[in-house]
Write a protein that holds these residues in place. Structure first.
Motif, mmCIF file in Angstrom:
data_model
loop_
_atom_site.group_PDB
_atom_site.id
_atom_site.type_symbol
_atom_site.label_atom_id
_atom_site.label_comp_id
_atom_site.label_asym_id
_atom_site.label_seq_id
_atom_site.Cartn_x
_atom_site.Cartn_y
_atom_site.Cartn_z
ATOM 1 N N PHE A 47 0.838 -1.201 0.000
ATOM 2 C CA PHE A 47 0.000 0.000 0.000
ATOM 3 C C PHE A 47 0.868 1.244 0.000
ATOM 4 O O PHE A 47 1.889 1.311 0.683
ATOM 5 N N VAL A 48 0.411 2.251 -0.756
ATOM 6 C CA VAL A 48 1.088 3.548 -0.775
ATOM 7 C C VAL A 48 0.166 4.632 -0.236
ATOM 8 O O VAL A 48 0.507 5.342 0.706
ATOM 9 N N ALA A 49 -1.012 4.760 -0.844
ATOM 10 C CA ALA A 49 -1.942 5.816 -0.439
ATOM 11 C C ALA A 49 -3.334 5.486 -0.946
ATOM 12 O O ALA A 49 -3.495 4.740 -1.907
ATOM 13 N N ALA A 50 -4.339 6.057 -0.278
ATOM 14 C CA ALA A 50 -5.718 5.881 -0.719
ATOM 15 C C ALA A 50 -6.504 7.135 -0.401
ATOM 16 O O ALA A 50 -6.136 7.905 0.503
ATOM 17 N N ILE A 51 -7.603 7.326 -1.134
ATOM 18 C CA ILE A 51 -8.424 8.510 -0.975
ATOM 19 C C ILE A 51 -9.886 8.124 -1.068
ATOM 20 O O ILE A 51 -10.271 7.273 -1.875
ATOM 21 N N SER A 52 -10.706 8.730 -0.226
ATOM 22 C CA SER A 52 -12.134 8.437 -0.216
ATOM 23 C C SER A 52 -12.815 9.009 -1.449
ATOM 24 O O SER A 52 -12.235 9.790 -2.202
#
Length: 125
Positions: A47-52
């Protein structure tokens, strides 16, 4: 059919910057979480990043926090990953992904159903 396409990878010197883009199609983009993952040779995908769905919530791996920024433009069906202060250990194939269902931000690879083909990021020392 949901399609995810990344772009923007390349070769950069340590300390430099790159911006990755990811365009998704085939469903209502603005309803779903978008995530970035990476995989280096011989290592598992991480995982690096996530956004809603609305950009109000973001999450970052500790290794990139403060250097990478995830954002999205729902009008353009696109999510971005701005990568600054790049390090050689950031070298990997970067993947964009989205879950099958509308849900909250997640770091778990198995919760993402649709993946792009990946884009190579190489950081030279």
């Amino acid at each position: 059919q949901v399609q995810v396409v990344e772009s923007g990878g390349g070769l950069v010197q340590a300390g430099g910057s790159l911006r990755l883009s990811c365009a998704a199609s085939g469903r209502t983009f603005s309803l779903y979480v978008m995530g970035w993952f990476r995989q280096a040779p011989g290592k598992e995908r991480e995982f690096v990043a996530a956004i809603s769905w609305n950009g109000a919530s973001t999450d970052y791996a500790d290794s990139v926090k403060g250097r990478f920024t995830i954002s999205r433009d729902n009008a353009k069906n696109t999510v971005y990953l701005q990568m600054n202060s790049l390090k050689p250990e950031d070298t990997a194939v970067y993947y964009c992904a989205t879950p099958r269902t509308a849900r909250g931000v997640s770091r778990r690879v198995e919760e993402y159903a649709y993946w792009g083909q990946g884009t190579q990021v190489t950081v030279s020392s």
